[in-house]
Design a protein around this motif. Structure first.
Motif, PDB file in Angstrom:
ATOM      1  N   UNK A  52      41.738 -13.073 -28.067  1.00  0.00           N
ATOM      2  CA  UNK A  52      42.166 -11.694 -27.833  1.00  0.00           C
ATOM      3  C   UNK A  52      41.219 -10.663 -28.447  1.00  0.00           C
ATOM      4  N   UNK A  53      40.384 -11.084 -29.417  1.00  0.00           N
ATOM      5  CA  UNK A  53      39.390 -10.194 -30.018  1.00  0.00           C
ATOM      6  C   UNK A  53      38.013 -10.396 -29.376  1.00  0.00           C
ATOM      7  N   UNK A  54      37.954 -11.123 -28.246  1.00  0.00           N
ATOM      8  CA  UNK A  54      36.715 -11.412 -27.507  1.00  0.00           C
ATOM      9  C   UNK A  54      35.732 -12.286 -28.266  1.00  0.00           C
ATOM     10  N   UNK A  55      36.242 -13.121 -29.185  1.00  0.00           N
ATOM     11  CA  UNK A  55      35.394 -14.083 -29.890  1.00  0.00           C
ATOM     12  C   UNK A  55      35.392 -15.393 -29.108  1.00  0.00           C
ATOM     13  N   UNK A  56      34.200 -15.996 -28.890  1.00  0.00           N
ATOM     14  CA  UNK A  56      34.112 -17.198 -28.071  1.00  0.00           C
ATOM     15  C   UNK A  56      34.338 -18.493 -28.838  1.00  0.00           C
ATOM     16  N   UNK A  57      34.834 -19.483 -28.089  1.00  0.00           N
ATOM     17  CA  UNK A  57      34.964 -20.857 -28.577  1.00  0.00           C
ATOM     18  C   UNK A  57      34.556 -21.786 -27.451  1.00  0.00           C
ATOM     19  N   UNK A  58      33.740 -22.797 -27.783  1.00  0.00           N
ATOM     20  CA  UNK A  58      33.374 -23.850 -26.852  1.00  0.00           C
ATOM     21  C   UNK A  58      33.877 -25.155 -27.456  1.00  0.00           C
ATOM     22  N   UNK A  59      34.661 -25.920 -26.694  1.00  0.00           N
ATOM     23  CA  UNK A  59      35.211 -27.187 -27.186  1.00  0.00           C
ATOM     24  C   UNK A  59      34.780 -28.306 -26.244  1.00  0.00           C
ATOM     25  N   UNK A  60      34.285 -29.397 -26.842  1.00  0.00           N
ATOM     26  CA  UNK A  60      33.923 -30.603 -26.105  1.00  0.00           C
ATOM     27  C   UNK A  60      34.874 -31.698 -26.552  1.00  0.00           C
ATOM     28  N   UNK A  67      38.392 -40.743 -30.647  1.00  0.00           N
ATOM     29  CA  UNK A  67      37.012 -40.524 -31.094  1.00  0.00           C
ATOM     30  C   UNK A  67      36.778 -39.039 -31.355  1.00  0.00           C
ATOM     31  N   UNK A  68      35.650 -38.687 -31.993  1.00  0.00           N
ATOM     32  CA  UNK A  68      35.414 -37.297 -32.383  1.00  0.00           C
ATOM     33  C   UNK A  68      35.286 -36.309 -31.223  1.00  0.00           C
ATOM     34  N   UNK A  69      35.643 -35.068 -31.527  1.00  0.00           N
ATOM     35  CA  UNK A  69      35.436 -33.940 -30.620  1.00  0.00           C
ATOM     36  C   UNK A  69      34.538 -32.938 -31.343  1.00  0.00           C
ATOM     37  N   UNK A  70      34.048 -31.962 -30.598  1.00  0.00           N
ATOM     38  CA  UNK A  70      33.165 -30.950 -31.189  1.00  0.00           C
ATOM     39  C   UNK A  70      33.600 -29.562 -30.729  1.00  0.00           C
ATOM     40  N   UNK A  71      33.411 -28.587 -31.609  1.00  0.00           N
ATOM     41  CA  UNK A  71      33.730 -27.199 -31.266  1.00  0.00           C
ATOM     42  C   UNK A  71      32.703 -26.274 -31.897  1.00  0.00           C
ATOM     43  N   UNK A  72      32.383 -25.235 -31.174  1.00  0.00           N
ATOM     44  CA  UNK A  72      31.513 -24.180 -31.693  1.00  0.00           C
ATOM     45  C   UNK A  72      32.279 -22.882 -31.489  1.00  0.00           C
ATOM     46  N   UNK A  73      32.371 -22.080 -32.551  1.00  0.00           N
ATOM     47  CA  UNK A  73      33.154 -20.857 -32.416  1.00  0.00           C
ATOM     48  C   UNK A  73      32.621 -19.737 -33.281  1.00  0.00           C
ATOM     49  N   UNK A  74      32.998 -18.549 -32.874  1.00  0.00           N
ATOM     50  CA  UNK A  74      32.763 -17.340 -33.652  1.00  0.00           C
ATOM     51  C   UNK A  74      34.154 -16.846 -34.039  1.00  0.00           C
ATOM     52  N   UNK A  75      34.368 -16.571 -35.328  1.00  0.00           N
ATOM     53  CA  UNK A  75      35.646 -15.990 -35.736  1.00  0.00           C
ATOM     54  C   UNK A  75      35.383 -14.815 -36.661  1.00  0.00           C
ATOM     55  N   UNK A  76      36.416 -14.309 -37.308  1.00  0.00           N
ATOM     56  CA  UNK A  76      36.233 -13.128 -38.158  1.00  0.00           C
ATOM     57  C   UNK A  76      35.441 -13.419 -39.423  1.00  0.00           C
ATOM     58  N   UNK A  77      35.198 -14.702 -39.743  1.00  0.00           N
ATOM     59  CA  UNK A  77      34.417 -15.067 -40.931  1.00  0.00           C
ATOM     60  C   UNK A  77      32.947 -15.325 -40.625  1.00  0.00           C
ATOM     61  N   UNK A  78      32.633 -15.739 -39.382  1.00  0.00           N
ATOM     62  CA  UNK A  78      31.249 -16.052 -39.040  1.00  0.00           C
ATOM     63  C   UNK A  78      31.161 -17.005 -37.864  1.00  0.00           C
ATOM     64  N   UNK A  79      30.125 -17.855 -37.877  1.00  0.00           N
ATOM     65  CA  UNK A  79      29.887 -18.825 -36.808  1.00  0.00           C
ATOM     66  C   UNK A  79      30.034 -20.234 -37.369  1.00  0.00           C
TER      67      UNK A  79
END
Length: 137
Positions: A52-60, A67-79
């Motif tokens: 809702x704040x237009x911050x992106x998240x990519x989840x694999x 087994x493991x998953x991966x995520x890359x995100x931007x939030x209010x603290x950083x990347x």
């Protein structure tokens, strides 16, 4: 250049395979825009979302849920880039908004075990952590 058709305006588009199974969903419904890549069984294999704040998240998501998953995100603290394995084990790499960065390793019980940190001022430290959450000298 030939005349192009007018744009399509809708809240959601489902792209299906030859069998009619949804494989890609483009949506602007709900809390933010989303792109979902679906597996043959209909489960999500990957997603790209804006909150809702237009911050992106990519989840694999791993095809094997244990087994493991991966995520890359931007939030209010950083990347952040985070790797998670069901049952507690995870690791993540981060760069915070103030310029500090680090790597954090968490064991299979969910306990933080190792921090490698670099402060915005250039200071650095590597810290091992015991079962009670205290630094090991």
């Amino acid at each position: 250049m030939a005349d192009l058709p007018p744009p399509v305006t809708t809240q959601e588009i489902r792209i299906v395979d030859e069998q009619g199974q949804a494989r890609v969903i483009l949506s602007a419904k709900g809390s933010g825009p989303t792109i979902l890549l679906l597996r043959k069984d209909g489960t999500t294999g990957a997603s790209v979302k804006l909150d809702t704040a237009d911050r992106p998240t990519v989840v694999l998501a791993n095809p094997n849920p244990s087994w493991p998953s991966a995520a890359m995100e931007i939030d209010d603290k950083g990347a952040h880039v985070k790797f998670d394995r069901p049952g507690g084990a995870s690791s993540y790499l981060f760069l915070n908004n103030a310029g500090g960065s680090g790597v954090v390793l968490i064991d299979t019980t969910g306990k933080r075990r190792l921090d490698a940190l670099v402060g915005a001022d250039g200071s650095s430290k590597i810290e091992r952590i015991d079962d009670e959450g205290k630094p090991i000298p």
